[in-house]
Design a protein around this motif. Structure first.
Motif, PDB file in Angstrom:
ATOM      1  N   LEU A 191      14.086  -1.206   3.365  1.00 10.93           N
ATOM      2  CA  LEU A 191      12.897  -1.551   4.006  1.00 10.93           C
ATOM      3  C   LEU A 191      13.179  -2.924   4.619  1.00 10.93           C
ATOM      4  CD1 LEU A 191       9.693  -1.454   4.907  1.00 10.93           C
ATOM      5  CD2 LEU A 191       9.363  -2.443   2.617  1.00 10.93           C
ATOM      6  N   LEU A 192      12.916  -3.230   5.953  1.00  8.61           N
ATOM      7  CA  LEU A 192      13.193  -4.611   6.679  1.00  8.61           C
ATOM      8  C   LEU A 192      12.020  -5.503   6.785  1.00  8.61           C
ATOM      9  CD1 LEU A 192      15.651  -3.460   9.328  1.00  8.61           C
ATOM     10  CD2 LEU A 192      16.285  -4.547   7.306  1.00  8.61           C
ATOM     11  N   GLY A 193      10.794  -4.647   6.821  1.00  6.34           N
ATOM     12  CA  GLY A 193       9.523  -5.659   7.026  1.00  6.34           C
ATOM     13  C   GLY A 193       8.448  -4.585   7.537  1.00  6.34           C
ATOM     14  N   VAL A 194       7.383  -5.123   7.811  1.00  3.85           N
ATOM     15  CA  VAL A 194       6.226  -4.249   8.200  1.00  3.85           C
ATOM     16  C   VAL A 194       5.537  -4.993   9.351  1.00  3.85           C
ATOM     17  CG1 VAL A 194       5.968  -3.097   5.905  1.00  3.85           C
ATOM     18  CG2 VAL A 194       4.674  -5.218   6.495  1.00  3.85           C
ATOM     19  N   SER A 195       4.598  -4.316  10.187  1.00 10.16           N
ATOM     20  CA  SER A 195       3.734  -4.853  11.058  1.00 10.16           C
ATOM     21  C   SER A 195       2.407  -4.350  10.922  1.00 10.16           C
ATOM     22  CB  SER A 195       4.095  -4.343  12.337  1.00 10.16           C
ATOM     23  OG  SER A 195       5.337  -4.976  12.835  1.00 10.16           O
ATOM     24  N   MET A 196       1.640  -5.093  10.767  1.00 13.09           N
ATOM     25  CA  MET A 196       0.085  -4.909  10.215  1.00 13.09           C
ATOM     26  C   MET A 196      -0.768  -4.916  11.579  1.00 13.09           C
ATOM     27  SD  MET A 196       1.450  -6.292   7.135  1.00 13.09           S
ATOM     28  CE  MET A 196       1.110  -8.168   7.032  1.00 13.09           C
ATOM     29  N   ARG A 197      -1.856  -3.928  11.445  1.00 12.25           N
ATOM     30  CA  ARG A 197      -2.889  -3.906  12.038  1.00 12.25           C
ATOM     31  C   ARG A 197      -4.445  -4.118  11.643  1.00 12.25           C
ATOM     32  NH1 ARG A 197      -2.119   0.585  14.335  1.00 12.25           N
ATOM     33  NH2 ARG A 197      -0.794  -0.165  15.923  1.00 12.25           N
ATOM     34  N   GLY A 198      -4.842  -5.400  11.362  1.00 13.44           N
ATOM     35  CA  GLY A 198      -6.070  -5.575  10.482  1.00 13.44           C
ATOM     36  C   GLY A 198      -5.505  -5.558   9.110  1.00 13.44           C
ATOM     37  N   ASP A 199      -6.168  -4.826   8.267  1.00 13.20           N
ATOM     38  CA  ASP A 199      -5.673  -4.898   6.844  1.00 13.20           C
ATOM     39  C   ASP A 199      -4.874  -3.674   6.730  1.00 13.20           C
ATOM     40  OD1 ASP A 199      -7.549  -2.701   7.092  1.00 13.20           O
ATOM     41  OD2 ASP A 199      -9.081  -3.268   5.518  1.00 13.20           O
ATOM     42  N   ARG A 200      -4.106  -2.873   7.508  1.00  8.56           N
ATOM     43  CA  ARG A 200      -3.605  -1.837   7.310  1.00  8.56           C
ATOM     44  C   ARG A 200      -2.097  -2.080   7.779  1.00  8.56           C
ATOM     45  NH1 ARG A 200      -6.023   2.772   6.266  1.00  8.56           N
ATOM     46  NH2 ARG A 200      -4.283   4.051   7.329  1.00  8.56           N
ATOM     47  N   VAL A 201      -1.019  -1.426   7.081  1.00  6.25           N
ATOM     48  CA  VAL A 201       0.249  -1.182   7.472  1.00  6.25           C
ATOM     49  C   VAL A 201       0.202  -0.415   8.628  1.00  6.25           C
ATOM     50  CG1 VAL A 201       2.604  -0.921   6.956  1.00  6.25           C
ATOM     51  CG2 VAL A 201       1.389  -2.063   5.221  1.00  6.25           C
ATOM     52  N   ALA A 202       0.644  -0.951   9.906  1.00  2.00           N
ATOM     53  CA  ALA A 202       0.780   0.207  11.020  1.00  2.00           C
ATOM     54  C   ALA A 202       2.179   0.533  11.040  1.00  2.00           C
ATOM     55  CB  ALA A 202       0.573  -0.805  12.244  1.00  2.00           C
ATOM     56  N   VAL A 203       3.164  -0.181  10.921  1.00  2.00           N
ATOM     57  CA  VAL A 203       4.666   0.093  11.148  1.00  2.00           C
ATOM     58  C   VAL A 203       5.504  -0.381  10.053  1.00  2.00           C
ATOM     59  CG1 VAL A 203       6.641   0.269  12.591  1.00  2.00           C
ATOM     60  CG2 VAL A 203       4.367   0.085  13.634  1.00  2.00           C
ATOM     61  N   ALA A 204       6.568   0.311   9.201  1.00  2.00           N
ATOM     62  CA  ALA A 204       7.284  -0.037   8.419  1.00  2.00           C
ATOM     63  C   ALA A 204       8.586  -0.028   9.052  1.00  2.00           C
ATOM     64  CB  ALA A 204       7.223   0.754   7.141  1.00  2.00           C
ATOM     65  N   HIS A 205       9.301  -1.129   9.382  1.00  2.00           N
ATOM     66  CA  HIS A 205      10.577  -1.306   9.855  1.00  2.00           C
ATOM     67  C   HIS A 205      11.843  -1.027   9.083  1.00  2.00           C
ATOM     68  CE1 HIS A 205       8.270  -2.689  13.214  1.00  2.00           C
ATOM     69  NE2 HIS A 205       7.937  -3.789  12.421  1.00  2.00           N
ATOM     70  N   THR A 206      12.613  -0.237   9.241  1.00  2.00           N
ATOM     71  CA  THR A 206      13.755   0.211   8.147  1.00  2.00           C
ATOM     72  C   THR A 206      14.997   0.036   8.611  1.00  2.00           C
ATOM     73  OG1 THR A 206      13.924   2.710   8.191  1.00  2.00           O
ATOM     74  CG2 THR A 206      11.998   1.644   7.143  1.00  2.00           C
ATOM     75  N   THR A 207      16.115   0.263   8.225  1.00  6.37           N
ATOM     76  CA  THR A 207      17.404   0.250   8.620  1.00  6.37           C
ATOM     77  C   THR A 207      17.576   1.488   9.166  1.00  6.37           C
ATOM     78  OG1 THR A 207      18.153   0.875   6.561  1.00  6.37           O
ATOM     79  CG2 THR A 207      18.123  -1.402   6.834  1.00  6.37           C
ATOM     80  N   ALA A 208      16.755   2.550   9.087  1.00  5.90           N
ATOM     81  CA  ALA A 208      17.020   3.716   9.890  1.00  5.90           C
ATOM     82  C   ALA A 208      15.889   3.928  10.948  1.00  5.90           C
ATOM     83  CB  ALA A 208      16.645   4.866   8.894  1.00  5.90           C
TER      84      ALA A 208
END
Length: 380
Positions: A191-208
């Motif tokens: 896992l590299l990080g996440v992008s949020m939309r409000g109080d939710r994780v919208a995207v999980a950024h990974t090495t894949a």
């Protein structure tokens, strides 16, 4: 000569089990799973498996290491002994461990013994036994211990507390079985990080690449960035060792301040673990070997056999030494499960089941209400 770094469990794996622990990266990874689990230790594997059992059809688990259970989840002693915590921990803690014990029995029966579960009893040997012991613990005299374990010798004046009906598991075999029950499993993906939309994780950024999960479960031992701020947590190094089979019959796990160990089916004994100050990855025989000497004070025959394996691992400790099963701060669709310190193997099934129920119902199960994420202004 001892084998450093390689655990005794590694040498007991079959070729099929080794392959199951290193699946690599599937070409058709589901980018919009119902649940994305980050962390391929036993907690993450159980969370993924129980999410599938709870009805989530699309579950993906990623582990940044080349193989599953790369840390304490494969380097521990395999103990599932909740009743041994009756004298040291809260009733809630013991109840959670007992739920895990029953889930282990249910899973092993359902999977035709694939997880290598064994029934054990424990002898907690100590200088003084409490006058009142909660059931099912029972005090034994030195003579009673000798009748039960003829090759065990108690120090002068010592007695023991007996706990029957406990369990033990081969950590690697358990993980290999879970890998086939955890949905899509990918190793070498971090896992590299996440992008949020409000109080939710919208995207999980990974090495894949990116994932857009319905729910995110972080099972990385300690709380990772960016949620780690203010969480009092650290890794604690511990050494383990195993001694070769010897001239004894041992049917009980030996525990307590004098030392001890857990018998292996082949006749060897696993000892561990220490709580070390150094943060280096190297195995230190001067730290590990005294555990073999301590075992020999209770099992004299162990003084004549060699150490077969030495290894070390790092355990996740969060303030209070309690497991954490909680939402990640400020998020509606993301959970953290970790910080189990020395009890990850014991607590894994109940943790996985609780996470899956929480995701499915939106409400915290009553049994985890005391396992919330602690936050303080300073960290140790």
């Amino acid at each position: 000569m001892g084998t450093d770094r390689v655990t005794v469990w590694d040498d007991l794996l079959t070729a099929h089990e080794r392959a199951a622990l290193a699946p690599g990266r599937p070409e058709d990874l589901d980018r919009t799973p119902d649940v994305l689990v980050v962390g391929g230790g036993v907690i993450g594997l159980m969370a993924a498996a129980f999410c599938l059992r709870r009805g989530f059809e699309r579950v993906v688990l990623i582990e940044r290491a080349p193989r599953l259970v790369p840390g304490a989840s494969s380097g521990n002693g395999g103990a599932v002994a909740p009743d041994m915590h009756l004298l040291t921990d809260t009733p809630q803690f013991v109840a959670f461990g007992r739920k895990s014990r029953q889930l282990y029995l249910d899973l092993d029966a359902e999977w035709d013994g694939a997880i290598g579960l064994r029934r054990t009893r424990w002898l907690d040997i100590r200088a003084e036994v409490p006058r009142q012991l909660p059931a099912p613990l029972r005090a034994l005299t030195a003579d009673e211990v000798r009748d039960l374990e003829p090759d065990v010798r108690l120090p002068d004046g010592a007695s023991a507390v007996l706990a029957e009906g406990q369990l033990a598991v081969h950590p690697g075999r358990l993980a290999a079985a879970l890998a086939g029950k955890a949905g899509q499993v990918a190793t070498g993906v971090g896992l590299l990080g996440v992008s949020m939309r409000g109080d939710r994780v919208a995207v999980a950024h990974t090495t894949a690449g990116d994932f857009a999960p319905g729910a995110l479960v972080v099972a990385t031992g300690l709380v990772p960035r960016p949620w780690h701020t203010g969480v009092p947590q650290r890794w604690v190094k511990g050494h383990m060792l195993a001694v070769a089979p010897g001239p004894w019959r041992l049917g009980s796990v030996l525990a307590g301040p004098y030392g001890g160990g857990s018998p292996l089916p082949g006749g060897g004994v696993v000892c561990g673990g220490t709580f070390d100050d150094d943060a280096g990855p190297d195995v230190r025989p001067e730290v590990a070997d005294p555990m073999a000497k301590a075992l020999a004070t209770l099992l004299p025959g162990a003084a004549e056999v060699p150490i077969s394996h030495r290894w070390c691992c790092f355990r996740p400790r969060i303030e209070g030494r309690q497991p954490v099963v909680d939402r990640l701060p400020g998020l509606d669709n993301a959970w953290f499960a970790g910080g189990h310190f020395t009890t990850g193997m014991m607590m894994a099934p109940a943790t996985g089941a609780a996470v899956a129920e929480w995701i499915a119902t939106g409400s915290a199960p009553p049994e985890v209400e005391g396992f919330s994420l602690p936050v303080s202004e300073t960290c140790p």
